[in-house]
Design a protein around this motif. Structure first.
Motif, short mmCIF file in Angstrom:
data_model
loop_
_atom_site.label_atom_id
_atom_site.label_comp_id
_atom_site.label_asym_id
_atom_site.label_seq_id
_atom_site.Cartn_x
_atom_site.Cartn_y
_atom_site.Cartn_z
N TYR A 14 0.81 -1.22 0.00
CA TYR A 14 0.00 0.00 0.00
C TYR A 14 0.84 1.27 0.00
O TYR A 14 0.36 2.31 -0.45
N LYS A 15 2.06 1.20 0.48
CA LYS A 15 2.94 2.37 0.42
C LYS A 15 3.30 2.70 -1.02
O LYS A 15 3.25 3.86 -1.45
N CYS A 47 -5.57 3.60 0.70
CA CYS A 47 -4.25 3.08 1.08
C CYS A 47 -3.92 3.44 2.52
O CYS A 47 -3.36 2.62 3.27
N LYS A 48 -4.25 4.66 2.93
CA LYS A 48 -3.99 5.07 4.30
C LYS A 48 -4.81 4.24 5.29
O LYS A 48 -4.34 3.90 6.38
N LEU A 51 -3.14 0.87 5.53
CA LEU A 51 -1.88 0.98 6.27
C LEU A 51 -2.10 1.31 7.74
O LEU A 51 -1.14 1.42 8.51
N ASN A 52 -3.38 1.49 8.12
CA ASN A 52 -3.72 1.88 9.50
C ASN A 52 -3.07 3.22 9.85
O ASN A 52 -2.54 3.41 10.94
N GLU A 53 -3.12 4.14 8.90
CA GLU A 53 -2.53 5.46 9.08
C GLU A 53 -3.58 6.56 8.90
O GLU A 53 -3.31 7.62 8.34
N THR A 54 -4.78 6.30 9.39
CA THR A 54 -5.87 7.27 9.21
C THR A 54 -5.62 8.58 9.94
O THR A 54 -6.20 9.61 9.59
N GLU A 55 -4.74 8.54 10.95
CA GLU A 55 -4.44 9.78 11.68
C GLU A 55 -3.69 10.78 10.79
O GLU A 55 -3.62 11.98 11.12
N GLN A 56 -3.16 10.32 9.67
CA GLN A 56 -2.44 11.21 8.76
C GLN A 56 -3.35 11.90 7.74
O GLN A 56 -2.92 12.79 7.01
N ARG A 86 -10.90 4.50 12.03
CA ARG A 86 -10.12 5.18 13.06
C ARG A 86 -10.75 5.01 14.44
O ARG A 86 -10.06 4.83 15.44
#
Length: 213
Positions: A14-15, A47-48, A51-56, A86
């Protein structure tokens, strides 16, 4: 755009997918193709989530070149999924799918990942429910989540096997026993010690048997 789709679907990278989608977004935005630019942005957000990067996402969506796309139904739909993810709310996740069916269910790119997303959401919801407890009934977990016991029990068993949850399922009491981190480590140490002692016992017994022969 196609490279991003392929890397996300086949490689689960996903990156790399995000990089391709971002490149696609910049390209489509530069020529005024709002439809494809919005699709690329939608998949960047997907993708975020994966990647479990929803805080971004707040920072991403505040970028000057992206602000103009925030009110698109596609972006509103995928953001509702991201917000549910999230918050670790399976209920909100399912609600988002129902309210934005065209963008989240009928979109093949999103649909490819829907099973993984739902699985992750279920695991996060289970973790949220059991977090305060050292032992909790399976029926209670299922009731809070709004599901039946069998799929919840299967998910918990998978989490234990994948070491996402340190604990065990008590089949007699229909409960989940959660190990404190220190206890889990101690239990592992005790198990190794027991195995060593059993090995020594077996070796001694074998030596004695040979001696008597």
């Amino acid at each position: 755009m196609q490279s991003g789709v392929l890397y996300s679907a086949e490689e689960r990278d996903y990156k790399t997918s995000f990089s391709y989608f971002y490149e696609a977004f910049e390209g489509f935005a530069s020529i005024g193709d709002k439809i494809n630019a919005t699709s690329a942005l939608k998949y960047m957000i997907l993708c975020k989530i994966m990647l479990n990067e929803t805080e971004q996402l707040a920072g991403l969506l505040a970028a000057k070149e992206i602000v103009a796309y925030q009110k698109s139904p596609r972006i509103i739909a995928i953001r509702s999924m991201a917000d549910a993810f999230r918050k670790r709310s399976l209920k909100d996740f399912v609600k988002a799918l129902a309210e934005h069916k065209i963008e989240l269910v009928e979109d093949k790119v999103v649909a490819v990942h829907s099973q993984n997303l739902e699985r992750n959401m279920l695991e996060k919801e289970i973790s949220r429910v059991i977090e305060p407890y050292s032992e909790i009934e399976l029926s209670y977990i299922a009731r809070v989540i709004g599901m039946t016991v069998p799929p919840v029990e299967r998910a918990i068993a998978r989490m234990i096997l994948d070491k996402k949850l340190m604990g065990s399922i008590d089949q007699h009491g229909d409960t989940v026993v959660v190990y404190p981190k220190a206890d889990a480590a101690n239990q592992f140490t005790r198990s190794l010690k027991t195995i060593r002692e059993l090995t020594k016992t077996v070796d001694v017994s074998y030596s004695r048997t040979k001696h008597f022969k």
